[in-house]
Design a protein around this motif. Sequence first.
Motif, mmCIF file in Angstrom:
data_model
loop_
_atom_site.group_PDB
_atom_site.id
_atom_site.type_symbol
_atom_site.label_atom_id
_atom_site.label_comp_id
_atom_site.label_asym_id
_atom_site.label_seq_id
_atom_site.Cartn_x
_atom_site.Cartn_y
_atom_site.Cartn_z
ATOM 1 N N GLU A 37 0.837 -1.197 0.000
ATOM 2 C CA GLU A 37 0.000 0.000 0.000
ATOM 3 C C GLU A 37 0.879 1.256 0.000
ATOM 4 O OE1 GLU A 37 -3.336 -0.307 -0.394
ATOM 5 O OE2 GLU A 37 -3.197 1.874 -0.678
ATOM 6 N N HIS A 38 1.912 1.232 0.825
ATOM 7 C CA HIS A 38 2.789 2.395 0.917
ATOM 8 C C HIS A 38 3.487 2.672 -0.409
ATOM 9 C CE1 HIS A 38 6.131 4.957 2.355
ATOM 10 N NE2 HIS A 38 5.212 5.381 3.184
ATOM 11 N N THR A 39 3.821 1.600 -1.137
ATOM 12 C CA THR A 39 4.513 1.784 -2.424
ATOM 13 C C THR A 39 3.610 2.423 -3.483
ATOM 14 O OG1 THR A 39 3.870 -0.388 -3.308
ATOM 15 C CG2 THR A 39 5.943 -0.286 -2.076
ATOM 16 N N GLN A 40 2.299 2.430 -3.250
ATOM 17 C CA GLN A 40 1.384 2.899 -4.281
ATOM 18 C C GLN A 40 1.141 4.409 -4.220
ATOM 19 O OE1 GLN A 40 0.239 0.465 -6.741
ATOM 20 N NE2 GLN A 40 2.016 -0.304 -5.604
ATOM 21 N N LYS A 41 1.812 5.066 -3.287
ATOM 22 C CA LYS A 41 1.630 6.500 -3.074
ATOM 23 C C LYS A 41 1.745 7.311 -4.373
ATOM 24 C CE LYS A 41 4.731 8.283 -0.403
ATOM 25 N NZ LYS A 41 5.558 8.585 0.783
ATOM 26 N N HIS A 42 2.682 6.918 -5.231
ATOM 27 C CA HIS A 42 2.891 7.691 -6.462
ATOM 28 C C HIS A 42 2.426 6.953 -7.719
ATOM 29 C CE1 HIS A 42 5.159 10.538 -4.097
ATOM 30 N NE2 HIS A 42 5.893 9.554 -3.625
ATOM 31 N N VAL A 43 1.748 5.810 -7.532
ATOM 32 C CA VAL A 43 1.390 4.984 -8.698
ATOM 33 C C VAL A 43 0.068 5.482 -9.301
ATOM 34 C CG1 VAL A 43 1.133 2.643 -9.597
ATOM 35 C CG2 VAL A 43 2.678 3.065 -7.676
ATOM 36 N N SER A 44 0.154 6.662 -9.903
ATOM 37 C CA SER A 44 -0.996 7.285 -10.550
ATOM 38 C C SER A 44 -0.561 7.763 -11.918
ATOM 39 C CB SER A 44 -1.496 8.473 -9.716
ATOM 40 O OG SER A 44 -1.830 8.057 -8.412
ATOM 41 N N GLY A 45 -1.426 7.569 -12.908
ATOM 42 C CA GLY A 45 -1.075 7.999 -14.260
ATOM 43 C C GLY A 45 -1.782 7.158 -15.298
ATOM 44 N N ASP A 46 -1.407 7.377 -16.554
ATOM 45 C CA ASP A 46 -2.069 6.694 -17.676
ATOM 46 C C ASP A 46 -1.123 5.714 -18.354
ATOM 47 O OD1 ASP A 46 -4.271 8.405 -17.354
ATOM 48 O OD2 ASP A 46 -3.352 9.914 -18.668
ATOM 49 N N ILE A 47 -1.672 4.574 -18.681
ATOM 50 C CA ILE A 47 -0.917 3.577 -19.437
ATOM 51 C C ILE A 47 -1.736 3.202 -20.663
ATOM 52 C CG2 ILE A 47 -0.051 1.197 -19.431
ATOM 53 C CD1 ILE A 47 1.645 2.937 -17.658
ATOM 54 N N ARG A 48 -1.111 3.287 -21.834
ATOM 55 C CA ARG A 48 -1.797 2.840 -23.055
ATOM 56 C C ARG A 48 -1.357 1.411 -23.349
ATOM 57 N NH1 ARG A 48 -0.310 6.601 -26.490
ATOM 58 N NH2 ARG A 48 1.422 5.329 -27.206
ATOM 59 N N VAL A 49 -2.350 0.550 -23.543
ATOM 60 C CA VAL A 49 -2.067 -0.867 -23.785
ATOM 61 C C VAL A 49 -2.623 -1.259 -25.136
ATOM 62 C CG1 VAL A 49 -2.444 -3.229 -22.946
ATOM 63 C CG2 VAL A 49 -2.224 -1.360 -21.307
ATOM 64 N N ARG A 50 -1.795 -1.934 -25.913
ATOM 65 C CA ARG A 50 -2.249 -2.448 -27.211
ATOM 66 C C ARG A 50 -2.672 -3.903 -27.018
ATOM 67 N NH1 ARG A 50 -3.498 -0.537 -31.900
ATOM 68 N NH2 ARG A 50 -3.137 -1.830 -33.711
ATOM 69 N N LEU A 51 -3.919 -4.195 -27.346
ATOM 70 C CA LEU A 51 -4.433 -5.559 -27.250
ATOM 71 C C LEU A 51 -4.382 -6.167 -28.638
ATOM 72 C CD1 LEU A 51 -7.603 -4.633 -25.153
ATOM 73 C CD2 LEU A 51 -5.415 -5.486 -24.263
ATOM 74 N N GLU A 52 -3.583 -7.189 -28.804
ATOM 75 C CA GLU A 52 -3.401 -7.741 -30.157
ATOM 76 C C GLU A 52 -2.810 -9.144 -30.095
ATOM 77 O OE1 GLU A 52 -0.733 -5.355 -32.563
ATOM 78 O OE2 GLU A 52 -1.950 -5.770 -34.335
#
Length: 382
Positions: free
Chosen positions: A312-327
Amino acid sequence: MGIGWLKDATGKEVIALAIDVGQGGEDMDDIRQRALDCGAVEAVVVDAKDEFAADFVMPALKANALYQKRYPLVSALSRPLIAKHLARVAMELGADTIAHGCTGKGNDQVRFEAAVAALAPSLTSIAPIRDLALTRDKAIIYAEEHGLPIKQSKKNPYSIDKNVWGRAVETGYLEDPWNAPGDDVWEYTEDPAQGLPGEDVTITFDHGVPVALDGVSVSPLEAIQRLNASAGRHGVGRIDIVEDRLVGIKSREVYEAPAAIALINAHEELENLVLERDLGRYKRTLEADWANLVYDGLWFSDLKRSLDAFMEHTQKHVSGDIRVRLESGRATVTGRQSPESLYDFDLATYDTGDTFDQSHAKGFIELWSLPSKISAKRNQGK
Ligand code: ARG
């Protein structure tokens, strides 16, 4: 269908409990009614899909949990939730024993009983199929003799466990680990080789939890359900492994977990962007420990809870966008951005604007290699 049989074998009243973790299939009210018709004094049904997604799957995502680096703990995550409700209902209704339908050969018996023991140590656990030799055919004969309204599903060659995080398939011809899984094994995924054009999805995370897909807000459950559909369409998340069970058996397991694989890939890559190097490296070692503990049925143990606090503590900064290609069966990250990013373009670039002072590298390497140099000189001398 074991209800009447259980009643006779133990001389106790039976309360039935069914929990919806997204396994699909039969209507929960039909299940409840059938349990009462089979002689249960009470039948409780719980829609726990949101709870499962938020409180059991999200911690697994934060830990990028993959047992043996491959298995996203589909069944292992649902057992502590089911055990929690078993213990709760038992305590509320004054029961002294819980019963579950596991055999004596698998992990799930351990997970149910270890979780119940941790939550309600006064309860006894029994497993009629394991402890009272209640086989499928015996249960069917009993039901016929007593005119019980069982609904006999047409005999499926596989042993299947499902929830929103994925689907586990065992037995039948899959027991020969050389046999490739046939087309009839899959339900959550389409054939990855069908040649469907690729599709992009942008997953927005907030503190390690997916909160939007392509800009549309979602709950954890919705994120999983929608990605199961889209990633599943592209055949993402088919897994075929020989797995080490807690009880010592090696077993051949086939899973499909499209959302799980897409989300873990995305989450892991966001962490690569925002976690400081040592933290990332250390977290990866604890992720494996976390997965082992959960696989081994120790969800409610102090060690697992302590690791949760770390995760939980490690997730403090885990915010943002990730683009994923499904293929073609893969969920590949093709873009990442975050206000918490540690990526510094000016440090990384080889073009003009470079702020990295390369003259520091020489001295750094000199000191970094000093221990190796000293010991190499000593070894040469010998
Ligand atoms: N081997 C997996 C686990 O231990 C899945 C077990 C699921 N059960 C089943 N009947 N297929 O978590």
